[in-house]
Enzyme design. Sequence first.
Site, PDB file in Angstrom:
ATOM      1  N   LYS A  67      70.333 100.115 130.501  1.00  0.00           N
ATOM      2  CA  LYS A  67      69.857  99.726 131.844  1.00  0.00           C
ATOM      3  C   LYS A  67      69.578  98.231 131.924  1.00  0.00           C
ATOM      4  O   LYS A  67      68.832  97.676 131.101  1.00  0.00           O
ATOM      5  CB  LYS A  67      68.581 100.512 132.161  1.00  0.00           C
TER       6      LYS A  67
ATOM      7  N   GLU B 151      67.392 110.451 134.429  1.00  0.00           N
ATOM      8  CA  GLU B 151      66.694 109.459 133.613  1.00  0.00           C
ATOM      9  C   GLU B 151      65.454 110.130 133.013  1.00  0.00           C
ATOM     10  O   GLU B 151      64.813 110.943 133.675  1.00  0.00           O
ATOM     11  CB  GLU B 151      66.271 108.271 134.491  1.00  0.00           C
TER      12      GLU B 151
ATOM     13  N   CYS C 100      69.084 104.681 137.731  1.00  0.00           N
ATOM     14  CA  CYS C 100      67.889 104.613 138.582  1.00  0.00           C
ATOM     15  C   CYS C 100      67.738 103.335 139.406  1.00  0.00           C
ATOM     16  O   CYS C 100      68.457 103.146 140.391  1.00  0.00           O
ATOM     17  CB  CYS C 100      66.655 104.861 137.712  1.00  0.00           C
TER      18      CYS C 100
HETATM   19  O1  LIG Z   1      57.657 105.911 135.363  1.00  0.00           O
HETATM   20  C1  LIG Z   1      58.115 106.622 134.482  1.00  0.00           C
HETATM   21  O2  LIG Z   1      57.420 107.248 133.685  1.00  0.00           O
HETATM   22  C2  LIG Z   1      59.578 106.738 134.350  1.00  0.00           C
HETATM   23  N1  LIG Z   1      60.289 105.854 135.218  1.00  0.00           N
HETATM   24  C3  LIG Z   1      61.314 105.173 134.749  1.00  0.00           C
HETATM   25  O3  LIG Z   1      61.650 105.298 133.609  1.00  0.00           O
HETATM   26  C4  LIG Z   1      62.059 104.201 135.594  1.00  0.00           C
HETATM   27  C5  LIG Z   1      61.589 102.854 135.157  1.00  0.00           C
HETATM   28  S1  LIG Z   1      59.820 102.676 135.248  1.00  0.00           S
HETATM   29  N2  LIG Z   1      61.870 104.405 136.991  1.00  0.00           N
HETATM   30  C6  LIG Z   1      62.550 103.732 137.921  1.00  0.00           C
HETATM   31  O4  LIG Z   1      63.438 102.926 137.641  1.00  0.00           O
HETATM   32  C7  LIG Z   1      62.162 104.067 139.349  1.00  0.00           C
HETATM   33  C8  LIG Z   1      62.877 103.262 140.405  1.00  0.00           C
HETATM   34  C9  LIG Z   1      62.329 103.566 141.736  1.00  0.00           C
HETATM   35  O5  LIG Z   1      61.570 104.482 141.937  1.00  0.00           O
HETATM   36  C10 LIG Z   1      62.712 102.718 142.879  1.00  0.00           C
HETATM   37  O6  LIG Z   1      63.637 101.881 142.766  1.00  0.00           O
HETATM   38  O7  LIG Z   1      62.088 102.873 143.935  1.00  0.00           O
END
Ligand SMILES: O=C(O)CNC(=O)[C@H](CS)NC(=O)CCC(=O)C(=O)O
Length: 270
Positions: free
Chosen positions: A114, A43, A157
């Site tokens: 997503k 991702e 993710c």
């Molecule tokens: O933060 C960023 O810059 C990039 N992250 C993302 O793009 C994505 C959405 S914010 N991260 C997750 O989905 C983490 C899930 C996760 O860590 C969990 O389910 O514990």
Amino acid sequence: MKSYLAAAIQMTSVPDLQKNLDQAEELIDLAVRQGAELVGLPENFSFMGEEKDKIAQGNAIAQATETFLHQMAQRFQVTILGGGFPIPVNSNGKVYNTALLVSPNGQELARYQKVHLFDVNVPDGNTYQESSTVKAGQELPAVYSSPDLGKIGLSICYDVRFPELYRHLSSHGADILFIPAAFTAFTGKDHWQVLLQSRAIENTCYVIAPAQTGTNYHRRQTHGHAMIIDPWGVILADAGEKPGIAIAEIKPTRLEQVRRQMPSLQHRVF
Ligand SMILES: O=C(O)CNC(=O)[C@H](CS)NC(=O)CCC(=O)C(=O)O
């Protein structure tokens, strides 16, 4: 379906599109030199940075990333999953967090937006509000049926916390579950591997989980441990904490064996 090698790429993406594409290309090259025929990128592989920058550069990121995936698949003659990148939604200022599977001849095989957005205050002090810039997809992910590589299901993710999505994929015949991620270091240390093994075991499927690792920007730390897990839940490869690849063999005979030994998919009541 044949036996073949798959690779889950692990990288530290930063707020610089070209740098990320260069890093991704190097790691795809490494995976292909080791014989991988199916390669997954994590991702945010092409851009990981502040939400406002991601939105401001949305069109450029989307176009360059799609072109890159088609070029890499054709140049290296492999099937590639781009595990999540922003594609602007018509003019409302938001993007879909999109995963794209591309064939060796550069054709799009499957696309997924997503569905579950990460709106969570993580106890490490970081607040995530993915829905402020991302529009949730409205459709369950597709299963792409490849004559050579098996039936491949997509997800992204945070989806890994919602087993019903993977039940949908296995109900539609999936053999391989792609779970590309940018998991936080804080949640990852306790949840990442357990969640991945659970999805593999309960669906008797291979799991291919490309990952982000290290410090991506500011205080944003990701967990790493890109991995490939077999349908019994055994970890076949783990990329550790540095950028690199996890590579392992995907075998139809192992799928058949595990599904014979543990026919839980056939015992579903609901
Ligand atoms: O933060 C960023 O810059 C990039 N992250 C993302 O793009 C994505 C959405 S914010 N991260 C997750 O989905 C983490 C899930 C996760 O860590 C969990 O389910 O514990």
